[in-house]
Design a protein around this motif. Structure first.
Motif, PDB file in Angstrom:
ATOM      1  N   SER A  28       0.825  -1.199   0.000  1.00 51.92           N
ATOM      2  CA  SER A  28       0.000   0.000   0.000  1.00 51.92           C
ATOM      3  C   SER A  28       0.868   1.261   0.000  1.00 51.92           C
ATOM      4  CB  SER A  28      -0.917  -0.018   1.224  1.00 51.92           C
ATOM      5  OG  SER A  28      -1.701   1.143   1.265  1.00 51.92           O
ATOM      6  N   LEU A  29       1.933   1.245   0.799  1.00 51.51           N
ATOM      7  CA  LEU A  29       2.844   2.394   0.847  1.00 51.51           C
ATOM      8  C   LEU A  29       3.547   2.611  -0.490  1.00 51.51           C
ATOM      9  CD1 LEU A  29       4.591   2.081   4.330  1.00 51.51           C
ATOM     10  CD2 LEU A  29       3.224   3.989   3.514  1.00 51.51           C
ATOM     11  N   SER A  30       3.930   1.510  -1.140  1.00 48.52           N
ATOM     12  CA  SER A  30       4.688   1.631  -2.392  1.00 48.52           C
ATOM     13  C   SER A  30       3.887   2.331  -3.480  1.00 48.52           C
ATOM     14  CB  SER A  30       5.151   0.251  -2.876  1.00 48.52           C
ATOM     15  OG  SER A  30       4.039  -0.531  -3.257  1.00 48.52           O
ATOM     16  N   LEU A  31       2.553   2.200  -3.417  1.00 50.26           N
ATOM     17  CA  LEU A  31       1.712   2.862  -4.413  1.00 50.26           C
ATOM     18  C   LEU A  31       1.665   4.376  -4.219  1.00 50.26           C
ATOM     19  CD1 LEU A  31      -1.279   0.364  -4.621  1.00 50.26           C
ATOM     20  CD2 LEU A  31       0.375   0.882  -6.423  1.00 50.26           C
ATOM     21  N   HIS A  32       2.016   4.844  -3.029  1.00 53.30           N
ATOM     22  CA  HIS A  32       1.936   6.283  -2.723  1.00 53.30           C
ATOM     23  C   HIS A  32       3.299   6.968  -2.707  1.00 53.30           C
ATOM     24  CE1 HIS A  32      -2.325   5.987  -1.946  1.00 53.30           C
ATOM     25  NE2 HIS A  32      -2.096   4.933  -1.191  1.00 53.30           N
ATOM     26  N   ILE A  33       4.350   6.217  -2.953  1.00 52.97           N
ATOM     27  CA  ILE A  33       5.679   6.835  -3.002  1.00 52.97           C
ATOM     28  C   ILE A  33       5.822   7.582  -4.317  1.00 52.97           C
ATOM     29  CG2 ILE A  33       8.161   6.406  -3.105  1.00 52.97           C
ATOM     30  CD1 ILE A  33       7.705   3.981  -1.307  1.00 52.97           C
ATOM     31  N   LYS A  34       6.234   8.818  -4.219  1.00 49.85           N
ATOM     32  CA  LYS A  34       6.424   9.644  -5.405  1.00 49.85           C
ATOM     33  C   LYS A  34       7.886  10.066  -5.460  1.00 49.85           C
ATOM     34  CE  LYS A  34       4.933  13.871  -7.651  1.00 49.85           C
ATOM     35  NZ  LYS A  34       4.213  15.140  -7.511  1.00 49.85           N
ATOM     36  N   THR A  35       8.536   9.732  -6.556  1.00 48.19           N
ATOM     37  CA  THR A  35       9.941  10.085  -6.727  1.00 48.19           C
ATOM     38  C   THR A  35      10.040  11.489  -7.309  1.00 48.19           C
ATOM     39  OG1 THR A  35      10.418   7.774  -7.205  1.00 48.19           O
ATOM     40  CG2 THR A  35      12.123   9.364  -7.762  1.00 48.19           C
ATOM     41  N   SER A  36      10.877  12.301  -6.717  1.00 48.49           N
ATOM     42  CA  SER A  36      11.091  13.649  -7.261  1.00 48.49           C
ATOM     43  C   SER A  36      12.578  13.971  -7.187  1.00 48.49           C
ATOM     44  CB  SER A  36      10.271  14.692  -6.502  1.00 48.49           C
ATOM     45  OG  SER A  36      10.641  14.713  -5.145  1.00 48.49           O
ATOM     46  N   PHE A  37      13.002  14.833  -8.074  1.00 43.85           N
ATOM     47  CA  PHE A  37      14.412  15.215  -8.162  1.00 43.85           C
ATOM     48  C   PHE A  37      14.581  16.638  -7.657  1.00 43.85           C
ATOM     49  CE2 PHE A  37      17.630  17.511 -10.568  1.00 43.85           C
ATOM     50  CZ  PHE A  37      18.760  16.808 -10.174  1.00 43.85           C
ATOM     51  N   CYS A  38      15.596  16.837  -6.852  1.00 42.75           N
ATOM     52  CA  CYS A  38      15.906  18.172  -6.349  1.00 42.75           C
ATOM     53  C   CYS A  38      17.339  18.507  -6.748  1.00 42.75           C
ATOM     54  CB  CYS A  38      15.764  18.237  -4.838  1.00 42.75           C
ATOM     55  SG  CYS A  38      14.078  17.934  -4.305  1.00 42.75           S
ATOM     56  N   ALA A  39      17.512  19.683  -7.278  1.00 46.45           N
ATOM     57  CA  ALA A  39      18.852  20.129  -7.693  1.00 46.45           C
ATOM     58  C   ALA A  39      19.661  20.504  -6.459  1.00 46.45           C
ATOM     59  CB  ALA A  39      18.727  21.315  -8.623  1.00 46.45           C
ATOM     60  N   PRO A  40      20.982  20.491  -6.562  1.00 47.96           N
ATOM     61  CA  PRO A  40      21.817  20.908  -5.425  1.00 47.96           C
ATOM     62  C   PRO A  40      21.498  22.350  -5.011  1.00 47.96           C
ATOM     63  CG  PRO A  40      23.148  19.873  -7.130  1.00 47.96           C
ATOM     64  CD  PRO A  40      21.772  20.027  -7.692  1.00 47.96           C
ATOM     65  N   GLY A  41      21.449  22.568  -3.691  1.00 49.57           N
ATOM     66  CA  GLY A  41      21.173  23.913  -3.189  1.00 49.57           C
ATOM     67  C   GLY A  41      19.718  24.198  -2.937  1.00 49.57           C
ATOM     68  N   GLU A  42      18.809  23.241  -3.264  1.00 46.74           N
ATOM     69  CA  GLU A  42      17.391  23.465  -3.007  1.00 46.74           C
ATOM     70  C   GLU A  42      17.020  22.943  -1.613  1.00 46.74           C
ATOM     71  OE1 GLU A  42      14.799  22.109  -6.028  1.00 46.74           O
ATOM     72  OE2 GLU A  42      15.723  23.322  -7.607  1.00 46.74           O
ATOM     73  N   TYR A  43      16.039  23.553  -1.015  1.00 50.37           N
ATOM     74  CA  TYR A  43      15.592  23.186   0.336  1.00 50.37           C
ATOM     75  C   TYR A  43      14.503  22.135   0.260  1.00 50.37           C
ATOM     76  CZ  TYR A  43      18.126  27.338   1.825  1.00 50.37           C
ATOM     77  OH  TYR A  43      19.093  28.259   2.050  1.00 50.37           O
ATOM     78  N   LEU A  44      14.610  21.127   1.114  1.00 44.58           N
ATOM     79  CA  LEU A  44      13.585  20.075   1.229  1.00 44.58           C
ATOM     80  C   LEU A  44      12.813  20.281   2.519  1.00 44.58           C
ATOM     81  CD1 LEU A  44      15.670  16.957   0.153  1.00 44.58           C
ATOM     82  CD2 LEU A  44      14.156  18.339  -1.256  1.00 44.58           C
ATOM     83  N   ILE A  45      11.495  20.320   2.410  1.00 46.17           N
ATOM     84  CA  ILE A  45      10.664  20.518   3.607  1.00 46.17           C
ATOM     85  C   ILE A  45       9.740  19.317   3.745  1.00 46.17           C
ATOM     86  CG2 ILE A  45       8.906  21.954   4.666  1.00 46.17           C
ATOM     87  CD1 ILE A  45      10.111  24.320   3.183  1.00 46.17           C
TER      88      ILE A  45
END
Length: 197
Positions: free
Chosen positions: A180-197
């Motif tokens: 169930s969790l695997s269906l809701h995982i969304k992969t996203s790419f963040c460039a160096p220097g960007e903030y993750l919240i």
């Protein structure tokens, strides 16, 4: 004087055909090859000229030989069309992804130009596009798997996200919970220097 008189001319492919078939013209109007033989010879000459370099030294003489040669030339032309058509399709399939990449890149640059985005934002957008394209080759996984049944989608998602699901955080989770969790995982790419919240 006889050379200038059209009635005594003995040139042309019909006269030559009549001589070969032993049915020569008399007085340039009587006799000669049959209409059937004339049409077969004309078709043979046309196809041999279109599909190769012409008659050559060895050519068909009888009607049967000409009909056989016509069939062979038509089959050869069809074979050429099939082979070149398939090769073209193979090459087109090879470069379809590259064409899609260039189309999307062109659209992105046009978007940047129309909206007059600043250079720093433009650079970030282009880097993001190029990096995500190199990771997934332009394939949207969610869009691709949308039509599959949930059971199969869950198995595919578990395989795609197995590194995340094997973290110690999920060690006590049941298989159903992980699916169930695997269906809701969304992969996203963040460039160096960007903030993750």
């Amino acid at each position: 004087m006889a050379m200038n008189d059209p009635q005594t001319w003995d040139i042309g492919w019909l006269n030559e055909l009549g001589k070969r078939l032993e049915t020569p013209y008399t007085n340039n109007s009587l006799g000669g090859p049959t209409v059937r033989s004339a049409y077969i010879a004309a078709l043979y000459f046309t196809l041999s000229s279109l599909t190769s370099v012409g008659f050559g030294n060895v050519s068909a003489n009888t009607d049967a030989e000409k009909i056989f040669s016509i069939c062979t030339m038509l089959i050869g032309a069809l074979m050429h069309a099939v082979v070149f058509g398939n090769v073209t399709a193979i090459i087109q399939r090879m470069y379809s992804r590259r064409s899609l990449y260039h189309t999307r890149m062109k659209d992105l640059k046009e978007f940047i130009r129309v909206h007059c985005l600043p250079q720093s934002l433009k650079q970030r957008m282009l880097e993001y596009f190029q990096t995500t394209w190199s990771v997934n080759n332009g394939i949207d996984t969610n869009e691709l798997l949308r039509d599959f049944p949930d059971e199969l989608r869950a198995d595919i998602a578990m395989h795609l996200h197995k590194e995340i699901l094997q973290l110690p955080l999920f060690i006590s989770a049941s298989r159903g919970c992980l699916r169930s969790l695997s269906l809701h995982i969304k992969t996203s790419f963040c460039a160096p220097g960007e903030y993750l919240i």
